[in-house]
Design a protein around this motif. Sequence first.
Motif, PDB file in Angstrom:
ATOM      1  N   UNK A 183       3.032   0.466  -1.817  1.00  0.00           N
ATOM      2  CA  UNK A 183       1.646   0.049  -1.635  1.00  0.00           C
ATOM      3  C   UNK A 183       1.012  -0.398  -2.947  1.00  0.00           C
ATOM      4  N   UNK A 184       1.464   0.199  -4.061  1.00  0.00           N
ATOM      5  CA  UNK A 184       0.937  -0.246  -5.355  1.00  0.00           C
ATOM      6  C   UNK A 184       1.275  -1.712  -5.591  1.00  0.00           C
ATOM      7  N   UNK A 185       2.477  -2.108  -5.170  1.00  0.00           N
ATOM      8  CA  UNK A 185       2.848  -3.510  -5.341  1.00  0.00           C
ATOM      9  C   UNK A 185       1.932  -4.393  -4.510  1.00  0.00           C
ATOM     10  N   UNK A 186       1.615  -3.924  -3.315  1.00  0.00           N
ATOM     11  CA  UNK A 186       0.838  -4.763  -2.421  1.00  0.00           C
ATOM     12  C   UNK A 186      -0.609  -4.884  -2.874  1.00  0.00           C
ATOM     13  N   UNK A 187      -1.170  -3.789  -3.455  1.00  0.00           N
ATOM     14  CA  UNK A 187      -2.636  -3.782  -3.710  1.00  0.00           C
ATOM     15  C   UNK A 187      -3.110  -4.931  -4.603  1.00  0.00           C
ATOM     16  N   UNK A 188      -2.600  -5.267  -5.731  1.00  0.00           N
ATOM     17  CA  UNK A 188      -1.579  -4.635  -6.557  1.00  0.00           C
ATOM     18  C   UNK A 188      -2.245  -3.794  -7.638  1.00  0.00           C
ATOM     19  N   UNK A 213      -3.993  -1.278   0.212  1.00  0.00           N
ATOM     20  CA  UNK A 213      -5.057  -0.280   0.126  1.00  0.00           C
ATOM     21  C   UNK A 213      -5.184   0.476   1.441  1.00  0.00           C
ATOM     22  N   UNK A 214      -5.060  -0.257   2.527  1.00  0.00           N
ATOM     23  CA  UNK A 214      -5.135   0.360   3.846  1.00  0.00           C
ATOM     24  C   UNK A 214      -4.000   1.362   4.030  1.00  0.00           C
ATOM     25  N   UNK A 215      -2.831   0.996   3.521  1.00  0.00           N
ATOM     26  CA  UNK A 215      -1.691   1.905   3.607  1.00  0.00           C
ATOM     27  C   UNK A 215      -1.943   3.201   2.867  1.00  0.00           C
ATOM     28  N   UNK A 216      -2.573   3.116   1.712  1.00  0.00           N
ATOM     29  CA  UNK A 216      -2.907   4.340   0.979  1.00  0.00           C
ATOM     30  C   UNK A 216      -3.806   5.236   1.824  1.00  0.00           C
ATOM     31  N   UNK A 217      -4.836   4.624   2.380  1.00  0.00           N
ATOM     32  CA  UNK A 217      -5.834   5.419   3.089  1.00  0.00           C
ATOM     33  C   UNK A 217      -5.271   5.976   4.393  1.00  0.00           C
ATOM     34  N   UNK A 218      -4.496   5.167   5.089  1.00  0.00           N
ATOM     35  CA  UNK A 218      -4.010   5.578   6.408  1.00  0.00           C
ATOM     36  C   UNK A 218      -2.785   6.485   6.302  1.00  0.00           C
ATOM     37  N   UNK A 219      -1.934   6.240   5.306  1.00  0.00           N
ATOM     38  CA  UNK A 219      -0.657   6.950   5.273  1.00  0.00           C
ATOM     39  C   UNK A 219      -0.497   7.870   4.069  1.00  0.00           C
ATOM     40  N   UNK A 220      -0.596   7.299   2.885  1.00  0.00           N
ATOM     41  CA  UNK A 220      -0.144   8.065   1.717  1.00  0.00           C
ATOM     42  C   UNK A 220      -1.032   9.271   1.470  1.00  0.00           C
ATOM     43  N   UNK A 265      -8.377  -7.280 -10.982  1.00  0.00           N
ATOM     44  CA  UNK A 265      -9.564  -6.615 -11.488  1.00  0.00           C
ATOM     45  C   UNK A 265     -10.345  -5.927 -10.363  1.00  0.00           C
ATOM     46  N   UNK A 266     -10.613  -6.661  -9.304  1.00  0.00           N
ATOM     47  CA  UNK A 266     -11.447  -6.114  -8.241  1.00  0.00           C
ATOM     48  C   UNK A 266     -10.724  -5.072  -7.414  1.00  0.00           C
ATOM     49  N   UNK A 267      -9.440  -5.295  -7.191  1.00  0.00           N
ATOM     50  CA  UNK A 267      -8.702  -4.305  -6.411  1.00  0.00           C
ATOM     51  C   UNK A 267      -8.540  -3.019  -7.214  1.00  0.00           C
ATOM     52  N   UNK A 268      -8.692  -3.112  -8.521  1.00  0.00           N
ATOM     53  CA  UNK A 268      -8.682  -1.897  -9.326  1.00  0.00           C
ATOM     54  C   UNK A 268      -9.774  -0.927  -8.893  1.00  0.00           C
ATOM     55  N   UNK A 269     -10.922  -1.462  -8.508  1.00  0.00           N
ATOM     56  CA  UNK A 269     -11.995  -0.582  -8.039  1.00  0.00           C
ATOM     57  C   UNK A 269     -11.624   0.070  -6.717  1.00  0.00           C
ATOM     58  N   UNK A 270     -10.948  -0.682  -5.866  1.00  0.00           N
ATOM     59  CA  UNK A 270     -10.496  -0.074  -4.611  1.00  0.00           C
ATOM     60  C   UNK A 270      -9.579   1.093  -4.928  1.00  0.00           C
ATOM     61  N   UNK A 271      -8.643   0.851  -5.860  1.00  0.00           N
ATOM     62  CA  UNK A 271      -7.700   1.907  -6.214  1.00  0.00           C
ATOM     63  C   UNK A 271      -8.430   3.107  -6.814  1.00  0.00           C
ATOM     64  N   UNK A 272      -9.418   2.843  -7.623  1.00  0.00           N
ATOM     65  CA  UNK A 272     -10.182   3.929  -8.220  1.00  0.00           C
ATOM     66  C   UNK A 272     -10.844   4.785  -7.144  1.00  0.00           C
ATOM     67  N   UNK A 273     -11.451   4.100  -6.176  1.00  0.00           N
ATOM     68  CA  UNK A 273     -12.080   4.839  -5.079  1.00  0.00           C
ATOM     69  C   UNK A 273     -11.066   5.669  -4.315  1.00  0.00           C
ATOM     70  N   UNK A 274      -9.889   5.078  -4.087  1.00  0.00           N
ATOM     71  CA  UNK A 274      -8.881   5.795  -3.321  1.00  0.00           C
ATOM     72  C   UNK A 274      -8.353   7.001  -4.097  1.00  0.00           C
ATOM     73  N   UNK A 275      -8.328   6.881  -5.425  1.00  0.00           N
ATOM     74  CA  UNK A 275      -7.880   8.022  -6.223  1.00  0.00           C
ATOM     75  C   UNK A 275      -8.813   9.208  -6.011  1.00  0.00           C
ATOM     76  N   UNK A 276     -10.102   8.924  -5.925  1.00  0.00           N
ATOM     77  CA  UNK A 276     -11.058  10.002  -5.668  1.00  0.00           C
ATOM     78  C   UNK A 276     -10.817  10.600  -4.284  1.00  0.00           C
ATOM     79  N   UNK A 277     -10.582   9.719  -3.305  1.00  0.00           N
ATOM     80  CA  UNK A 277     -10.267  10.208  -1.967  1.00  0.00           C
ATOM     81  C   UNK A 277      -9.096  11.169  -2.025  1.00  0.00           C
ATOM     82  N   UNK A 278      -8.055  10.753  -2.762  1.00  0.00           N
ATOM     83  CA  UNK A 278      -6.842  11.559  -2.819  1.00  0.00           C
ATOM     84  C   UNK A 278      -7.129  12.928  -3.416  1.00  0.00           C
ATOM     85  N   UNK A 279      -7.940  12.962  -4.464  1.00  0.00           N
ATOM     86  CA  UNK A 279      -8.270  14.249  -5.093  1.00  0.00           C
ATOM     87  C   UNK A 279      -8.972  15.158  -4.100  1.00  0.00           C
TER      88      UNK A 279
END
Lengths: 530, 560
Positions: free
Chosen positions: A234-239, A271-278, A335-349
């Motif tokens: 999923x990191x590759x896809x986001x990227x 990003x969807x894969x992170x939220x739905x699966x990982x 750059x912009x997808x980095x913010x998505x990833x940042x948000x998802x990192x908080x979700x993960x925590x």
Amino acid sequence: MNIFGIDILSFLVVAPALAAFIMLILPQQKTIARWAALLMSLGIGAAAVAVFFAYNREVPGYQMEVQVQWFELLGASWHVGIDGVSAAMVLLTGILTPLAILISWEIEDRVNVHLALILFFQTGLFGVFVALDLMIFFLFYELSLVPMYFLINQWGGPNRQYASTKFMIYSLGGSLGMLLAIQLMGATAGTFDIPALVAQPELWTRFAGNNGLFLGINIETVKALAFVGFFVAFCIKVPVWPFHTWLPDAHGEAPTAGSMLLAGVMLKLGAYGFLRLVIPLFPDVWVMPINILGFFETNWAGIFAFLAMLGVVLGAFAAFGQNDIKRLVAYSSVNHMGFVAMGLAVTAVAYGEQFMNASTEHMQNAILATNGAVLQMFNHGLSSAGMFLLAGAIYHKTHTRDMTQYGGLWVKAPIYGGIFIFTSMASLGLPGLNGFVSEFLVVRGAWPVFTWLTVISMIGLLFTGSYILKGIRAVLHGPFNMHWKDYHLEIELREVVAIAPLLALMLITGLAPNWILTVINESVTRILGG
Amino acid sequence: MTEGFSLPILSLIIFIPIVAAVILLFMNPQQRDLIRGISIAAAAAVLALSAAVYFGYNGQVEALEAEQARLLEEGGDAPATAMFERGLAFEEKVPWVESLGISYHLGVDGLSAPMVLLTGMVAVAGVLISWNIQDRIREFMAFFMLLVAGVYGVFVAIDLFVLFFFYELAIFPMYLLIATWGWVQLREYAAMKLTLYILIGSVIALVGVIAMYFVAGQFFTDNPNLLPEGARAYSFDMTQIMFAAEQGAFNVPYVGEITFSQVWFPFIFIGFAVLAGVFPFHNWSPDGHVAAPTAVSMIHAGVLMKLGAYAALRVGVQLLPEGAEVHLPWIVFLTLINVVYGAFIAFRQRDFKYVIGFSSVSHMGLVSMGWATMNLTGMTGAGLQMFSHGAMTALFFGCVGMVYDRAHTRDIPSLGGFIKKMPWVGFAFIVGGLTSMGMPGLSGFIAEFPIFQGMWQASENITLQIGSFTLSNYYSILVILAALGIVITAAYVLRVTSQVFFGEFDAEKYPEVGDIAITDRVILILLGAPLIIIGVYPSIMAPMIQSGLRPVLAMLGVGG
């Protein structure tokens, strides 16, 4: 809700593929093909909009669910359904595809096949967003690569061969680990049903025999390896940085419609894969302490946030360094997808801590950040599709993507210039437009959790401003390049029609984001158990 | 399950091509249209009958499944044999050489029915692609028909002697077809090499089968009460040998402490698997495929290699399960080499046809790997892979042949842009290529996914014991390595596709290249459609193969 006797979600998945088939057998006449593709994709888009509005945010759980036995041997079933997050993504896909088709009207070479591939791509996208079965998810996740590969390989820029092969091998190779992990989970659980798997994260203990070992190694290690398989795919896809290197090539070489859908929707699959699966499948791995070099303690969520920060900052730097307009927009996606990833990192925590020790310390922040991340997925879909559309519009008329060749084009193309600035500002995150809302939510949610990383990301925003302004300056301002004096550079009516819905949505979402945010929020809150 | 089918449908399937071959040989070689007409009529007839067999069987699978579960539940003397007998359909049994216990016993089960359908498809496609053969078309078609008959015979034989009879019958016309109509530069060498490899493999397997015959016969002579009423102790009938095997006839010490089944299993399994291209005995296959005329490459890679895999399972695993449990854990290493090394070598080729030849080696490795998992998931995947690879590789060779016929070269770097002139072929090749790289939505994924998942399952309970050295859980490592084969496959498929079908077309160099004939389109649809249909709707085949495998798994003691 049924259309033509099949349920609407299955219809959404099947209809574009059927439409693609119709495109192939239609007579090879450009006008007919163009109108047929547009009308069919508008019909499908209408169905997607209907799904979005028919989704009832107050009802918990998945809606419009269908479950039919598909591959009994493996326990895989045709299980589809949506929640608020998928509803937003379905809406985005449904809106962007007709616009991309309208933009592809400029293609003169093998029109039918080109349009068929775009429609077929839509099948893959819808399939991923509505899938509630791991195997169906993977099926469409991979299937979406094929049409995109051919779109780049056949209708792309001069370096398309390299770019398309890199795209394909990167994506296929990246999902290999995920494939193995899926098989491992399926082999143990005997089912691929996502809700069932998520409901029992203790599933992994079933792997372990009496001695806590599985395949001769520690069960925690197996789990972490499976996690890494998903994570990398999923990191590759986001990227996520540093897995992003396929993206500038693929985006740069893809035809305009391809770039629009690639940036607009395909990146969201990750990003969807992170939220739905990982996150739901590996809640504990995310927060398991990892010791780096003996003196620095962190966890996977922390690493993810760190990479997200680098994506924001370095993506902006790289974009600033480009002279190729499409590559500039491509790096802006990093750059912009980095913010998505940042948000998802908080979700993960938050999700992980709640799972491990029922701590709800970060829950409120996580809900904000996740809302921001999902909304950012939607917003980036709008703004990057818009930016690629505009980059393609100018490229189509000048046949160069080199921004140093442009200059002062506002004189020749005032309407284009206005739209270009509007879209750039949305991408920049100007308050009042859509990007601001989502980035603010992410930053607000991430601040208490990853304070320093958020601070650095925000400084990175400065460079976002720089590259956006650089783009505007290079294209519109400065002395007029006399080379273009006899060219027709003004945006065409067709292109205005294609971008108008995007502009409207950017403005509406910027001023009154609640029409979509409430839908996302209810689901996100439920996912996080808040 | 023969009620309602009074027609000896399997015999018809075997004898229609033989009769056609004989008629063809008596015809005037100048009547080319008539020759073609008879050939295609015969091929179409067997395809129609094969489809009737397949769908007839498919309709009964659900009932069969319940029956098999009941038989397994009840236990009894030999539940696996009972399940196997219950699964046979369209049976025909006529005594042949009674003094030796040989009978003309035919039947299909869930494992062979898909193979019968595949053979019919490839037979029709093979005749169509040979439509314009100029040189002695009469003899070509006649030998081709004999080849088809031989292949069918193996798939439907329930008597081991009949199985060998047809196995050898298939090799003889194969040799002539390659040596006479093959690619001039390689044909004699390749035909000889292929024939010798396969003959040696099959002779070794034959010796093993004869040993089985005597041991089983001795077992029934010693225990006459176990013998079914009216049967002879010494028999080649597979059901009877299976019955003996299930009673433990082959688990007796044979060489020192080592049991019969442990001694003979590797010889029988690998003897047959030579034809499936198992490493290190795969060497004949790329040369053979390249040298053969297109139709023969199609049937050879598409169907004949499956004969090897099929017989290895039928005779090897099903009759000597105890040996399988001991030996397959190391044979799996050979299959891994097939999968990964085959893909690497395919990537290195310049010759279009060699790429496909080595890709067959790689993909057939997955079939053997599926057998080596010894569980329902993995073996069903292997069964699906046999069908999927058969249709796919026949399609590939068909595409290669169509390109070669028009370009007169197979050198990949000098081809290019052919999709513009031959869109159908390009599209079909892409579908086949995506199938071969395991793209979801196509049959390759449906087949490979269960194989890999079966490997994961197997890694929990299979251990390899060599002397005092024990290796366990290593299947999980193998599956990860095998998955690398997928990426390499993707790389060579993309490379070939982009170099041959895309890029610039050189109109001066290839003036003859034009679109394909209607017969060629029929071939592409016939072979390409199943790839998509199974990929989208696997339940059309998977349950049937499962039902065919349950007796084998019961023999292995794994249960359904």
